[in-house]
Write a protein that holds these residues in place. Structure first.
Motif, PDB file in Angstrom:
ATOM      1  N   UNK A 234     -10.558  12.434 -18.554  1.00 56.48           N
ATOM      2  CA  UNK A 234     -10.291  11.389 -19.845  1.00 56.48           C
ATOM      3  C   UNK A 234      -8.831  12.302 -19.976  1.00 56.48           C
ATOM      4  N   UNK A 235      -8.480  13.218 -20.179  1.00 49.36           N
ATOM      5  CA  UNK A 235      -7.468  14.490 -20.743  1.00 49.36           C
ATOM      6  C   UNK A 235      -6.803  14.426 -19.765  1.00 49.36           C
TER       7      UNK A 235
ATOM      8  N   UNK B  35      -0.771   9.911 -17.619  1.00 48.21           N
ATOM      9  CA  UNK B  35       0.216   8.964 -18.669  1.00 48.21           C
ATOM     10  C   UNK B  35       1.424   9.082 -19.091  1.00 48.21           C
ATOM     11  N   UNK B  36       1.764  10.102 -20.285  1.00 52.03           N
ATOM     12  CA  UNK B  36       3.380  11.488 -20.591  1.00 52.03           C
ATOM     13  C   UNK B  36       3.915  10.894 -19.351  1.00 52.03           C
TER      14      UNK B  36
ATOM     15  N   UNK C 132       9.195   9.704 -17.035  1.00 54.23           N
ATOM     16  CA  UNK C 132       9.718   9.457 -15.687  1.00 54.23           C
ATOM     17  C   UNK C 132      10.525   7.641 -15.826  1.00 54.23           C
ATOM     18  N   UNK C 133       9.766   7.552 -16.519  1.00 52.70           N
ATOM     19  CA  UNK C 133       9.876   5.700 -16.547  1.00 52.70           C
ATOM     20  C   UNK C 133      11.167   5.412 -17.682  1.00 52.70           C
ATOM     21  N   UNK C 134      11.042   6.184 -18.646  1.00 55.72           N
ATOM     22  CA  UNK C 134      12.382   5.953 -19.495  1.00 55.72           C
ATOM     23  C   UNK C 134      12.827   7.356 -20.450  1.00 55.72           C
ATOM     24  N   UNK C 135      12.775   8.025 -19.755  1.00 55.47           N
ATOM     25  CA  UNK C 135      13.333   9.483 -20.329  1.00 55.47           C
ATOM     26  C   UNK C 135      15.049   9.664 -18.844  1.00 55.47           C
ATOM     27  N   UNK C 136      16.644   8.992 -19.583  1.00 55.94           N
ATOM     28  CA  UNK C 136      17.320   8.895 -18.108  1.00 55.94           C
ATOM     29  C   UNK C 136      17.644  10.827 -17.553  1.00 55.94           C
ATOM     30  N   UNK C 137      17.484  11.686 -18.548  1.00 56.13           N
ATOM     31  CA  UNK C 137      17.507  12.738 -18.705  1.00 56.13           C
ATOM     32  C   UNK C 137      15.970  13.296 -17.725  1.00 56.13           C
ATOM     33  N   UNK C 138      15.724  13.001 -18.128  1.00 54.53           N
ATOM     34  CA  UNK C 138      14.297  13.665 -17.113  1.00 54.53           C
ATOM     35  C   UNK C 138      14.140  12.931 -15.593  1.00 54.53           C
ATOM     36  N   UNK C 139      14.750  11.993 -15.514  1.00 50.38           N
ATOM     37  CA  UNK C 139      14.888  11.607 -14.299  1.00 50.38           C
ATOM     38  C   UNK C 139      15.636  12.516 -13.339  1.00 50.38           C
TER      39      UNK C 139
END
Length: 122
Positions: free
Chosen positions: A6-7, A13-14, A19-26
């Protein structure tokens, strides 16, 4: 064992969220992928691979920590707050320092190889 699985699920999930929401991370993921491709093309040494891996990891880790810091700051301080702004700025500064470290590391590894490539091509 079930808790361990689960962990890992929460961790992925994080990672998916960032990856989906943070342009700088992309952007950092793309830069890391490009650096790995360059490493394969130039057949860098084991030590160079280690420095490259550490650099990529540090940037991605600081970007993830900055994302969590910004998310938490937005939760506890939804309106403008000077201290909340300082918190976010410090997190962003950590990412900049990590990215500069990675850029310098990449330059040390790849610039001599790129210069050598053009030197022999001329």
């Amino acid at each position: 064992m079930k808790r361990l699985v689960r962990s890992f699920g929460f961790a992925f999930k994080g990672l998916r969220y960032a990856t989906k929401t943070q342009p700088n991370f992309q952007i950092h993921l793309a830069a890391g992928t490009a650096a790995i491709a360059l490493g394969l093309c130039f057949r860098i040494s084991i030590n160079e691979w280690l420095w490259l891996a550490v650099s990529i990891a540090i940037v991605l880790i600081t970007e993830l920590l900055n994302t969590s810091l910004e998310t938490l700051t937005d939760l506890v301080s939804p309106t403008y707050n000077e201290k909340a702004g300082h918190t976010k700025d410090a997190g962003a500064a950590a990412v900049v320092i990590a990215a500069l470290f990675a850029l310098i590391t990449g330059a040390v590894i790849f610039l001599p190889k790129i210069i050598n490539l053009f030197w022999h091509a001329a």
